[in-house]
Design an enzyme around this catalytic site. Structure first.
Site, mmCIF file in Angstrom:
data_model
loop_
_atom_site.group_PDB
_atom_site.id
_atom_site.type_symbol
_atom_site.label_atom_id
_atom_site.label_comp_id
_atom_site.label_asym_id
_atom_site.label_seq_id
_atom_site.Cartn_x
_atom_site.Cartn_y
_atom_site.Cartn_z
ATOM 1 N N ASP A 8 16.533 -40.227 117.827
ATOM 2 C CA ASP A 8 15.511 -41.024 118.477
ATOM 3 C C ASP A 8 14.250 -40.147 118.475
ATOM 4 O O ASP A 8 14.332 -38.931 118.254
ATOM 5 C CB ASP A 8 15.988 -41.322 119.908
ATOM 6 C CG ASP A 8 14.933 -42.016 120.719
ATOM 7 O OD1 ASP A 8 14.353 -42.985 120.224
ATOM 8 O OD2 ASP A 8 14.695 -41.578 121.865
ATOM 9 N N LEU A 9 13.099 -40.750 118.729
ATOM 10 C CA LEU A 9 11.866 -39.943 118.690
ATOM 11 C C LEU A 9 11.320 -39.660 120.094
ATOM 12 O O LEU A 9 11.354 -38.517 120.559
ATOM 13 C CB LEU A 9 10.816 -40.675 117.828
ATOM 14 C CG LEU A 9 9.447 -40.017 117.770
ATOM 15 C CD1 LEU A 9 9.510 -38.613 117.200
ATOM 16 C CD2 LEU A 9 8.491 -40.862 116.945
ATOM 17 N N ASP A 10 10.821 -40.715 120.748
ATOM 18 C CA ASP A 10 10.195 -40.521 122.061
ATOM 19 C C ASP A 10 11.222 -40.018 123.066
ATOM 20 O O ASP A 10 12.213 -40.694 123.333
ATOM 21 C CB ASP A 10 9.624 -41.852 122.576
ATOM 22 C CG ASP A 10 8.563 -42.427 121.647
ATOM 23 O OD1 ASP A 10 7.646 -41.681 121.290
ATOM 24 O OD2 ASP A 10 8.655 -43.610 121.292
ATOM 25 N N THR A 16 6.791 -37.820 124.351
ATOM 26 C CA THR A 16 5.930 -39.004 124.359
ATOM 27 C C THR A 16 6.446 -40.090 125.308
ATOM 28 O O THR A 16 5.695 -41.012 125.632
ATOM 29 C CB THR A 16 5.783 -39.573 122.936
ATOM 30 O OG1 THR A 16 7.039 -39.448 122.269
ATOM 31 C CG2 THR A 16 4.716 -38.839 122.153
ATOM 32 N N LYS A 44 12.793 -47.527 128.419
ATOM 33 C CA LYS A 44 12.922 -46.537 127.341
ATOM 34 C C LYS A 44 13.733 -47.092 126.174
ATOM 35 O O LYS A 44 14.798 -47.680 126.384
ATOM 36 C CB LYS A 44 13.587 -45.253 127.860
ATOM 37 C CG LYS A 44 12.680 -44.442 128.766
ATOM 38 C CD LYS A 44 13.368 -43.150 129.185
ATOM 39 C CE LYS A 44 12.456 -42.317 130.075
ATOM 40 N NZ LYS A 44 13.174 -41.140 130.608
ATOM 41 N N SER A 115 13.955 -44.689 115.600
ATOM 42 C CA SER A 115 13.123 -44.970 116.769
ATOM 43 C C SER A 115 12.683 -46.418 116.773
ATOM 44 O O SER A 115 12.483 -47.014 115.710
ATOM 45 C CB SER A 115 11.885 -44.064 116.722
ATOM 46 O OG SER A 115 10.913 -44.500 117.649
ATOM 47 N N ALA A 116 12.484 -46.965 117.976
ATOM 48 C CA ALA A 116 11.974 -48.332 118.107
ATOM 49 C C ALA A 116 10.464 -48.372 117.913
ATOM 50 O O ALA A 116 9.861 -49.436 117.859
ATOM 51 C CB ALA A 116 12.322 -48.870 119.483
ATOM 52 N N LYS A 145 17.275 -51.757 119.995
ATOM 53 C CA LYS A 145 18.289 -51.166 120.873
ATOM 54 C C LYS A 145 18.388 -52.045 122.128
ATOM 55 O O LYS A 145 17.354 -52.556 122.561
ATOM 56 C CB LYS A 145 17.865 -49.741 121.271
ATOM 57 C CG LYS A 145 17.628 -48.832 120.058
ATOM 58 C CD LYS A 145 16.925 -47.530 120.473
ATOM 59 C CE LYS A 145 16.519 -46.753 119.208
ATOM 60 N NZ LYS A 145 15.792 -45.514 119.504
ATOM 61 N N GLU A 169 19.801 -39.342 121.726
ATOM 62 C CA GLU A 169 18.989 -40.317 122.464
ATOM 63 C C GLU A 169 18.681 -39.886 123.890
ATOM 64 O O GLU A 169 19.487 -39.207 124.518
ATOM 65 C CB GLU A 169 19.772 -41.639 122.570
ATOM 66 C CG GLU A 169 19.407 -42.687 121.571
ATOM 67 C CD GLU A 169 18.050 -43.352 121.842
ATOM 68 O OE1 GLU A 169 17.447 -43.103 122.909
ATOM 69 O OE2 GLU A 169 17.618 -44.124 120.983
ATOM 70 N N ASP A 170 17.526 -40.335 124.412
ATOM 71 C CA ASP A 170 17.201 -40.091 125.828
ATOM 72 C C ASP A 170 17.271 -41.377 126.646
ATOM 73 O O ASP A 170 17.049 -41.343 127.853
ATOM 74 C CB ASP A 170 15.793 -39.509 125.966
ATOM 75 C CG ASP A 170 14.728 -40.530 125.622
ATOM 76 O OD1 ASP A 170 14.901 -41.251 124.615
ATOM 77 O OD2 ASP A 170 13.738 -40.631 126.366
HETATM 78 P P1 B16 Z 1 5.703 -48.542 120.179
HETATM 79 P P2 B16 Z 1 12.102 -44.473 120.876
HETATM 80 C C1 B16 Z 1 10.600 -46.377 121.918
HETATM 81 O O1 B16 Z 1 10.728 -45.233 121.140
HETATM 82 C C2 B16 Z 1 10.134 -45.986 123.307
HETATM 83 O O2 B16 Z 1 11.170 -45.329 124.007
HETATM 84 C C3 B16 Z 1 9.724 -47.210 124.072
HETATM 85 O O3 B16 Z 1 9.232 -46.820 125.335
HETATM 86 C C4 B16 Z 1 8.648 -47.969 123.291
HETATM 87 O O4 B16 Z 1 8.264 -49.155 123.969
HETATM 88 C C5 B16 Z 1 9.192 -48.318 121.905
HETATM 89 O O5 B16 Z 1 9.579 -47.130 121.253
HETATM 90 C C6 B16 Z 1 8.152 -49.020 121.041
HETATM 91 O O6 B16 Z 1 7.126 -48.112 120.780
HETATM 92 O O7 B16 Z 1 5.017 -49.386 121.217
HETATM 93 O O8 B16 Z 1 5.052 -47.200 119.942
HETATM 94 O O9 B16 Z 1 5.975 -49.298 118.896
HETATM 95 O O10 B16 Z 1 12.510 -43.918 122.203
HETATM 96 O O11 B16 Z 1 13.053 -45.521 120.302
HETATM 97 O O12 B16 Z 1 11.717 -43.408 119.896
HETATM 98 MG MG MG Z 2 13.575 -42.391 123.390
#
Ligand code: B16
Ligand code: MG
Length: 218
Positions: A8-10, A16, A44, A115-116, A145, A169-170
């Site tokens: 996962d990224l954030d 972030t 998240k 990542s999402a 997810k 993942e977090d």
């Molecule tokens: P964006 P991850 C997710 O990233 C975030 O945890 C989530 O808070 C965010 O809404 C989602 O990505 C979409 O991100 O608005 O930048 O497209 O944790 O899956 O890396």
């Molecule tokens: Mg995350």
């Protein structure tokens, strides 16, 4: 045998997740909705428009806005979020991540971003980590997810068997997604937050990650 590690990224590669929270909080406050850190756990890993829906339901405003207005609210959040990303440098990479990526590379084990976020390429460029990843899954057009799709796609892009992959993942939604994909789930954060969602192991910090531990788990 370990064939790929899916990150996962954030909240896993860098902090972030705190910028997402700040940007959502500001947007929500403008429309009279309070969000706290406990509610934030349910945001998240959740895609942008879905996150907005959850916030509106939380504030009992789910019927108040047209689709167009919702898109504008999500756009405002993203503009604030992207502004916060401007200060991101390689020093913001979480401890131990670059070392782990280097170890994976040295051992020929592909690392993939699951990542999402649509901002993932931008963030990886700011951290100067893009070259360490075999692929970045494009989350558009696939179920988010906690569905397993992003992780299954990541395994496929690495040419790996899902049962030989580890996901890191977090988020609660992300841990569920990894488990639904039939993979070993490493949580970063708190056991009481991620344990109930099926994390196989939870580390308080990315500092505790190592190739040795991942090889022993797989
Ligand atoms: P964006 P991850 C997710 O990233 C975030 O945890 C989530 O808070 C965010 O809404 C989602 O990505 C979409 O991100 O608005 O930048 O497209 O944790 O899956 O890396
Ligand atoms: Mg995350």
């Amino acid at each position: 045998k370990l064939q790929a590690v899916l990150f996962d990224l954030d909240g896993v590669i860098t902090d972030t997740a705190k910028y997402h929270f700040t940007a959502w909080k500001q947007m929500a406050e403008r429309i009279g909705i309070e969000i706290d850190s406990e509610f934030n756990e349910s945001l998240k890993g959740i895609e942008r428009m879905q996150s907005l829906e959850r916030i509106l339901i939380h504030g009992q405003q789910e019927h108040k806005y047209t689709q167009e207005e919702k898109e504008r609210l999500a756009q405002q959040k993203n503009d604030e979020y992207v502004a916060l990303l401007a200060s991101l440098t390689p020093e913001d990479t979480y401890p131990g991540i670059k070392e782990l990526l280097q170890q994976l590379r040295d051992n020929g084990i592909p690392a993939v971003i699951a990542s999402a976020s649509k901002n993932a390429p931008l963030i990886l460029d700011a951290l100067q980590l893009r070259d360490y990843f075999h692929a970045i899954v494009d989350p558009s057009g696939i179920p988010g997810k906690p569905q397993p799709d992003i992780f299954l796609k990541a395994a496929e892009q690495a040419g790996a068997d899902p049962s030989c992959c580890i996901g890191v993942e977090d988020s609660q939604a992300g841990i569920e997604a990894i488990r639904a994909a039939g993979m070993y789930a490493v949580g970063i954060g708190e056991e009481n937050i991620l344990g109930p969602f099926g994390a196989d192991i939870v580390y308080a910090s990315t500092r505790e990650l190592s190739l040795q531990k991942l090889l022993a788990a797989a």
